[in-house]
Design an enzyme around this catalytic site. Structure first.
Site, short mmCIF file in Angstrom:
data_model
loop_
_atom_site.label_atom_id
_atom_site.label_comp_id
_atom_site.label_asym_id
_atom_site.label_seq_id
_atom_site.Cartn_x
_atom_site.Cartn_y
_atom_site.Cartn_z
N ASP A 104 -0.13 8.09 -8.19
CA ASP A 104 -1.57 7.97 -8.46
C ASP A 104 -2.37 7.51 -7.24
O ASP A 104 -3.53 7.89 -7.07
CB ASP A 104 -1.85 7.10 -9.69
CG ASP A 104 -1.23 5.73 -9.61
OD1 ASP A 104 -0.50 5.45 -8.63
OD2 ASP A 104 -1.46 4.93 -10.53
N ASP A 128 9.01 7.29 -11.43
CA ASP A 128 8.59 6.25 -12.37
C ASP A 128 8.02 6.78 -13.69
O ASP A 128 7.91 6.03 -14.66
CB ASP A 128 7.56 5.33 -11.72
CG ASP A 128 8.13 4.57 -10.53
OD1 ASP A 128 9.33 4.27 -10.56
OD2 ASP A 128 7.38 4.29 -9.58
N GLU A 223 11.90 -3.10 -13.62
CA GLU A 223 11.57 -3.95 -12.47
C GLU A 223 10.24 -4.69 -12.73
O GLU A 223 9.47 -4.29 -13.60
CB GLU A 223 11.46 -3.10 -11.20
CG GLU A 223 10.35 -2.07 -11.26
CD GLU A 223 10.25 -1.19 -10.02
OE1 GLU A 223 10.86 -1.50 -8.99
OE2 GLU A 223 9.54 -0.16 -10.09
P1 ADP Z 1 1.84 6.61 -4.81
O1 ADP Z 1 1.11 7.83 -4.37
O2 ADP Z 1 3.30 6.84 -5.00
O3 ADP Z 1 1.16 5.91 -5.97
P2 ADP Z 1 0.68 4.61 -3.04
O4 ADP Z 1 -0.10 3.92 -4.11
O5 ADP Z 1 1.35 3.79 -1.99
O6 ADP Z 1 1.82 5.56 -3.60
O7 ADP Z 1 -0.35 5.63 -2.32
C1 ADP Z 1 0.10 6.50 -1.30
C2 ADP Z 1 -0.98 6.64 -0.28
O8 ADP Z 1 -2.15 7.22 -0.90
C3 ADP Z 1 -1.48 5.33 0.32
O9 ADP Z 1 -0.67 4.87 1.37
C4 ADP Z 1 -2.84 5.75 0.82
O10 ADP Z 1 -2.70 6.46 2.04
C5 ADP Z 1 -3.32 6.73 -0.25
N1 ADP Z 1 -4.16 6.02 -1.23
C6 ADP Z 1 -3.79 5.10 -2.15
N2 ADP Z 1 -4.84 4.63 -2.84
C7 ADP Z 1 -5.92 5.26 -2.35
C8 ADP Z 1 -7.34 5.21 -2.64
N3 ADP Z 1 -7.84 4.41 -3.57
N4 ADP Z 1 -8.15 6.03 -1.91
C9 ADP Z 1 -7.67 6.85 -0.96
N5 ADP Z 1 -6.35 6.94 -0.65
C10 ADP Z 1 -5.50 6.16 -1.31
#
Ligand code: ADP
Length: 319
Positions: A104, A128, A223
């Protein structure tokens, strides 16, 4: 009219991401659209780590875990200036649209890019199963298989030693991996954010099982709920079982994707290309009732996750 698309993987990796990259690439090339592989998520994007993809770039990757593109985190992508820079780099590379495979957080980045004029489609790549707007994420089925294999093995040794195995599984704040593996392995107790955590109740239940003459017990715990090592010590101290904690950790992220994940990733990759070709951006792809669907990212992020009440009830009936 789309002439060139980019594809990247972002956030935590998951088995099946490669199958999605392959499907995006093959479906786009089949439509006469050029494909660029962007390395290391949004970080690689702003560092211009972009390479042209042809069919051979995605040969022999269907069965491989992880992601050939690499993944990374870039907290600065939440800042407007970084998104503007990313758009400039995409335009300099003549990339009209983007497929983002991730969780997300990655979806939020895809939405930010779409708002600045580069159509993006998000595909749910995470073990997940914590993304709303889809019944299943790419990688969940593979991770579930890995957990089940590990817990089955733990049960063998637990029953030889009158042990209670406490197995911590991933899931972020979603209990699906714990619940599905608990049902699959016949666990005695499942603990997730949905069940809540009541230490005394858990210890009472173990004493009850011990009194019934059970020679082992399996507890599957999501977790971020409790300190499993600490709980294992309490199990040893105050029940008839010897408590042993096993944190499965990143082993759950690895391995060759199951056929179900390969098919899901391929269907979702196809859908992403079809959406971009029809001029749609800012959507994410999901599977609902075995249909591949898409909906606006904002709507998906605001949706509550499907309730698993029925499955929790089933688990209780099978203990
Ligand atoms: P996942 O995509 O698995 O949920 P993360 O939450 O770490 O993993 O998000 C992955 C990447 O997406 C972050 O490192 C960032 O570069 C980008 N990202 C996360 N949240 C935002 C946001 N609110 N706005 C823009 N980019 C975001």
């Amino acid at each position: 009219m789309i002439r060139k698309i980019g594809v990247l993987t972002s956030g935590g990796d998951s088995p099946g991401m490669n199958a999605a990259i392959r499907a995006v690439t093959k479906c786009a090339l089949g439509n006469g659209i050029e494909v660029m592989g962007i390395k290391d998520g949004y970080r690689g994007l702003i560092e211009n780590k972009i390479v042209p993809f042809d069919k051979s770039s995605v040969s022999d990757i269907l069965s491989r875990g992880g992601t050939i593109l690499g993944s990374a985190r870039l907290p600065e992508f939440k800042e407007d200036a970084t998104v503007v820079k990313a758009c400039e780099i995409l335009r300099a590379n003549e990339i009209d649209a983007l497929v983002v495979i991730g969780g997300d957080g990655s979806y939020r980045g895809a939405k930010a890019l779409t708002d600045k004029g580069i159509n993006c489609i998000g595909l749910p790549g995470t073990i997940d199963n914590d993304i709303s707007g889809t019944d299943l994420t790419i990688g969940f089925d593979t991770a579930l298989n890995t957990v089940v294999e590990c817990v089955d093995k733990l049960r063998d040794t637990s029953s030889s030693h009158h042990r209670c195995s406490l197995v911590e599984v991933m899931g972020n704040h979603c209990g699906d991996l714990a619940l599905y593996s608990g049902i699959s392995c016949g666990a005695e107790i499942v603990i997730t954010s949905e069940t809540g955590y009541d230490e005394e109740e858990i210890l009472d239940q173990l004493r009850y099982l011990d009194n019934l003459g059970k020679n082992h017990a399996i507890i599957v715990i999501s977790e971020k709920i409790c300190d499993v090592e600490g709980l294992a010590k309490k199990v040893s101290a105050s029940t008839g079982f010897s408590g042993r904690a096993t944190v499965l950790g990143h082993i759950q992220r690895g391995g060759s994707p199951t056929p179900n994940d390969r098919v899901l990733a391929s269907r979702m990759g196809e859908k992403a290309v079809d959406l971009l070709v029809s001029g749609i951006g800012g959507h994410c792809v999901g599977t609902l009732n075995n249909e591949i669907v898409s909906l606006p990212i904002n709507e998906a992020l605001a949706m509550p996750k499907t309730s698993r009440k029925g499955l929790y009830r089933l688990f209780e009936r099978l203990v």
